[in-house]
Structures are given as C-alpha cells and as structure tokens.
Design an enzyme around this catalytic site. Sequence first.
Site, mmCIF file in Angstrom:
data_model
loop_
_atom_site.group_PDB
_atom_site.id
_atom_site.type_symbol
_atom_site.label_atom_id
_atom_site.label_comp_id
_atom_site.label_asym_id
_atom_site.label_seq_id
_atom_site.Cartn_x
_atom_site.Cartn_y
_atom_site.Cartn_z
ATOM 1 N N SER A 110 -4.831 -50.084 40.246
ATOM 2 C CA SER A 110 -5.753 -48.963 40.096
ATOM 3 C C SER A 110 -5.275 -48.014 38.996
ATOM 4 O O SER A 110 -5.057 -48.427 37.863
ATOM 5 C CB SER A 110 -5.911 -48.251 41.445
ATOM 6 O OG SER A 110 -6.897 -47.255 41.395
ATOM 7 N N MET A 111 -5.072 -46.735 39.302
ATOM 8 C CA MET A 111 -4.680 -45.769 38.285
ATOM 9 C C MET A 111 -3.248 -45.971 37.805
ATOM 10 O O MET A 111 -2.877 -45.498 36.722
ATOM 11 C CB MET A 111 -4.865 -44.346 38.794
ATOM 12 C CG MET A 111 -6.318 -43.941 38.962
ATOM 13 S SD MET A 111 -7.335 -44.215 37.476
ATOM 14 C CE MET A 111 -6.671 -42.978 36.364
#
Length: 213
Positions: A110-111
């Site tokens: 993800s991030m």
Amino acid sequence: MPVGVPKIPCDIPDDDDDDDDDENGEAIWVDLYDRLYRERALFLFKELSLETANHIVGLMIFLNIDDCTQEQFLFINSTGGGVMHGIAVNNAMNFVLPDVHTLCLGVAASMATFILAGGSQTKRVAFPNARVMLHQPASTFIKGYMEEVLTDTDLVLKLREEITNFFVQRSHKPYWMVYEDLERDAFLSPEEAKAYGIVDSVGLGFQWRDRRK
C-alpha cells in the site's frame, strides 16, 4: 520475554574532548536506534500512522540540517497505512537535500510501496524474498452523513489520480495499465517490482559505507 531496545556504547563527537564520556572516561550507552539514526539509517517498521510518519519526517529534516551532504537510508518492512501519512513522508524525501535510499527488507504494501518507489532514482532496493504490494487508496477519512461521504469519495478519487500519476511517472507505463493494476491487490516479487519501476535493483548489491573511515 521481550528485552526492549538494546543499548550500545557510542562515542559522540563534540567540540570539547571527552565531553561525551562519563566520569570514568567510558563511552556513553545509547539506544540502538539512536545510534543508527546518527548513521542516517531510518526505519519504517510499523503501520504508517500519524505518529510514525511524523517521527520519520522529523528525523529526515533534522539529519538534513545536521549535515545535508550525507545520504539517508530508509529501511522498510510495513503493510502501509494512511494515505496522507505516506504523502507526508514522500514530500519530506523530496524536500531534503541528500539522496534518500529506500530499501524493502520484508514487505512494502500500500502506501509503504508508495514510499519505496519515491526513493532517489537508482537507489531503491528490494531484497531477495521481499514482497511489494500495489493497490488503490481506500476511504478512511469520514464516516457520517451522505454529503460527507460524497465529499470523502471525491477526495479519495483525487488522491487516487495523484498516486496513479506518480506510479506512471516512476514505471513509465501507460496510465490505463497502472490504473487497472491498482484496482486489485497485486503482490510483486523483487524482480517484478524492478520490472515495474518501483525499485531499481534487487538484493545484495547494496553495501553500507562505513562513515567512521
């Protein structure tokens, strides 16, 4: 039984001789991570929360002020977290003057993948058997009345477009291809992450330079 963060001896350079030694002339003992920070080694080993992001950003800016000629190294083993927190870390990486190496040791999802890809060009590494995961940002800002949810959705769509454009620039792939890849959770091997443009090299070619020389 957990033993906590170990302490190690450290000679801290100062203008005055022996100021950093104790009364017996011995080195001061400091936390392991405090010692590593002095070597420009930073860590994203937790969920990317506001506290974690602020901690990393603060260290990057302090080390930049302390000596803007020494490159920084951000080691990553994280499942990601808040979109805005990841953007804050990425902005800090672009703000500081020295290059920032990003190194995935276990997982970048993800991030955390966004941060991994945001390292200085040619200085992004995924180690063997690590995994990199791509997916679209989720809505986690507001839960409430319909007009608030609609506003939240509009913001998420704008953030998704920005993140998609970021990966387009890094991977040099068509927008539509990156957009579709973000539609689902896509787990990549280090070699696949390199082919995608998220990292520049795989594994053990990274060498730490001894700053004491």
